[in-house]
Design a protein around this motif. Structure first.
Motif, short mmCIF file in Angstrom:
data_model
loop_
_atom_site.label_atom_id
_atom_site.label_comp_id
_atom_site.label_asym_id
_atom_site.label_seq_id
_atom_site.Cartn_x
_atom_site.Cartn_y
_atom_site.Cartn_z
N ASP A 196 28.70 -18.27 -49.10
CA ASP A 196 28.05 -17.17 -48.65
C ASP A 196 26.70 -16.63 -48.27
OD1 ASP A 196 30.51 -17.51 -47.57
OD2 ASP A 196 31.22 -15.09 -47.99
N PHE A 197 25.84 -16.38 -49.06
CA PHE A 197 24.87 -15.73 -49.91
C PHE A 197 24.16 -17.38 -49.69
CE2 PHE A 197 21.06 -15.73 -51.79
CZ PHE A 197 20.13 -14.82 -51.51
N THR A 198 23.93 -18.10 -49.53
CA THR A 198 23.20 -19.37 -49.54
C THR A 198 23.15 -19.54 -47.52
OG1 THR A 198 23.91 -20.18 -51.86
CG2 THR A 198 22.58 -21.77 -49.58
N ALA A 199 24.78 -19.40 -47.41
CA ALA A 199 24.32 -19.76 -45.90
C ALA A 199 24.24 -18.74 -45.46
CB ALA A 199 25.86 -19.42 -45.55
N THR A 200 24.19 -17.42 -45.77
CA THR A 200 22.94 -16.84 -44.57
C THR A 200 21.68 -16.54 -44.96
OG1 THR A 200 24.89 -15.34 -45.42
CG2 THR A 200 22.89 -14.14 -44.81
N MET A 201 21.39 -16.83 -45.92
CA MET A 201 19.98 -17.46 -46.30
C MET A 201 19.34 -18.97 -45.06
SD MET A 201 18.14 -15.67 -48.17
CE MET A 201 19.25 -13.93 -47.48
N ASP A 202 20.24 -19.76 -44.96
CA ASP A 202 20.34 -20.45 -44.27
C ASP A 202 19.59 -20.19 -43.26
OD1 ASP A 202 20.44 -23.82 -44.02
OD2 ASP A 202 21.92 -23.03 -42.69
N ARG A 203 20.61 -19.76 -42.48
CA ARG A 203 20.88 -19.21 -41.45
C ARG A 203 19.40 -18.15 -40.92
NH1 ARG A 203 26.16 -18.40 -42.08
NH2 ARG A 203 26.19 -16.03 -42.66
N TRP A 204 19.09 -17.48 -41.97
CA TRP A 204 18.18 -16.67 -41.75
C TRP A 204 16.70 -17.58 -42.11
CZ3 TRP A 204 13.91 -16.21 -44.80
CH2 TRP A 204 12.54 -14.75 -44.44
N TYR A 205 16.71 -18.51 -42.69
CA TYR A 205 15.62 -19.46 -42.18
C TYR A 205 15.62 -19.93 -41.18
CZ TYR A 205 12.74 -23.53 -41.91
OH TYR A 205 12.22 -24.30 -41.82
N GLU A 206 16.25 -20.32 -40.37
CA GLU A 206 16.69 -21.09 -39.48
C GLU A 206 15.89 -19.95 -38.48
OE1 GLU A 206 17.16 -23.83 -38.64
OE2 GLU A 206 17.81 -24.45 -40.45
N LYS A 207 16.41 -18.71 -37.70
CA LYS A 207 15.64 -17.48 -37.07
C LYS A 207 14.41 -17.35 -37.39
CE LYS A 207 20.49 -16.00 -36.74
NZ LYS A 207 20.93 -15.16 -36.76
N MET A 208 14.00 -17.46 -38.37
CA MET A 208 12.79 -17.36 -38.97
C MET A 208 11.66 -17.37 -38.58
SD MET A 208 12.69 -14.00 -39.96
CE MET A 208 14.09 -13.16 -39.03
N SER A 209 12.47 -19.23 -38.85
CA SER A 209 11.56 -20.16 -38.95
C SER A 209 11.02 -20.80 -37.04
CB SER A 209 11.93 -21.52 -39.21
OG SER A 209 13.01 -21.69 -38.50
N SER A 210 12.05 -20.42 -36.31
CA SER A 210 12.05 -20.20 -34.91
C SER A 210 10.98 -19.32 -34.73
CB SER A 210 12.67 -20.67 -34.27
OG SER A 210 13.50 -18.95 -34.10
N LEU A 211 9.91 -18.43 -34.61
CA LEU A 211 9.70 -17.00 -33.92
C LEU A 211 7.97 -17.72 -34.28
CD1 LEU A 211 10.67 -14.33 -35.98
CD2 LEU A 211 11.26 -14.43 -34.38
N PRO A 212 7.82 -17.07 -33.41
CA PRO A 212 6.20 -17.06 -32.94
C PRO A 212 5.25 -16.34 -34.84
CG PRO A 212 6.76 -16.13 -31.04
CD PRO A 212 7.94 -15.56 -32.26
#
Length: 186
Positions: A145-161
């Motif tokens: 769950d932690f690793t999946a959360t970090m993966d989702r967080w990365y995806e969201k952060m990487s799309s920000l300007p």
């Protein structure tokens, strides 16, 4: 053929940065030379060709070529055409947020993605194994769950300007204060 750019002597602070960045490269999964070339191109205000890089860092031409290929694959460096010069010249990405994004993407692909796949497989295998204790199952689930959360967080952060990401990171202290209002230090 045009003359090589005059890059014989870097300022001491720049040279120190190049050497230190080279040392840090290992923590990001790239060798010292790759990281030093990246640092040199990042700090150099004019495009450099492979010969310039080779002379400046005192490394073999084949090492320069291979390192530049790796840096281009990581999207940290790109070719920069110069009119009248048939040699390839290179420049580095100078937006530090983009640099961080590209390094994070490479690390995610090399570390997080395989970890998440393995944890998913481990959970599936553990579910059918009566030798796996409830506590072991919980720990596997928590890590997944932690690793999946970090993966989702990365995806969201990487799309920000970059500007939004910078503001978000700058808000860190304020966010922590708001989240801990009224709570005693643990």
């Amino acid at each position: 053929m045009t003359e090589t750019t005059d890059i014989e002597k870097l300022p001491e602070a720049v040279e120190r940065f190049v050497l230190h960045w080279g040392d840090l490269g290992g923590t990001w999964g790239v060798n010292r030379t790759v990281a030093q070339i990246h640092a040199l191109l990042y700090m150099t205000e004019t495009p450099l060709n492979a010969e310039d890089i080779q002379m400046q860092l005192g490394i073999a031409r084949s090492n320069v070529s291979n390192s530049l290929k790796e840096l281009m694959a990581l999207k940290l460096v790109r070719r920069f055409p110069i009119a009248g010069d048939r040699r390839d010249h290179f420049v580095a990405e100078t937006d530090v947020w983009q640099v961080a994004r590209h390094i994070a993407a490479a690390r995610k692909a090399r570390e997080i993605d395989p970890a998440l796949a393995t944890l998913t497989e481990c959970l599936a295998a553990a579910a059918g194994d009566n030798q796996v204790t409830d506590e072991q199952m919980k720990r596997l689930r928590d890590m997944h769950d932690f690793t999946a959360t970090m993966d989702r967080w990365y995806e969201k952060m990487s799309s920000l300007p970059s500007s939004t990401l910078s503001r978000l990171v700058s808000m860190g202290d304020t966010v922590v204060k708001v989240l801990t209002l009224g709570r005693k230090a643990e």
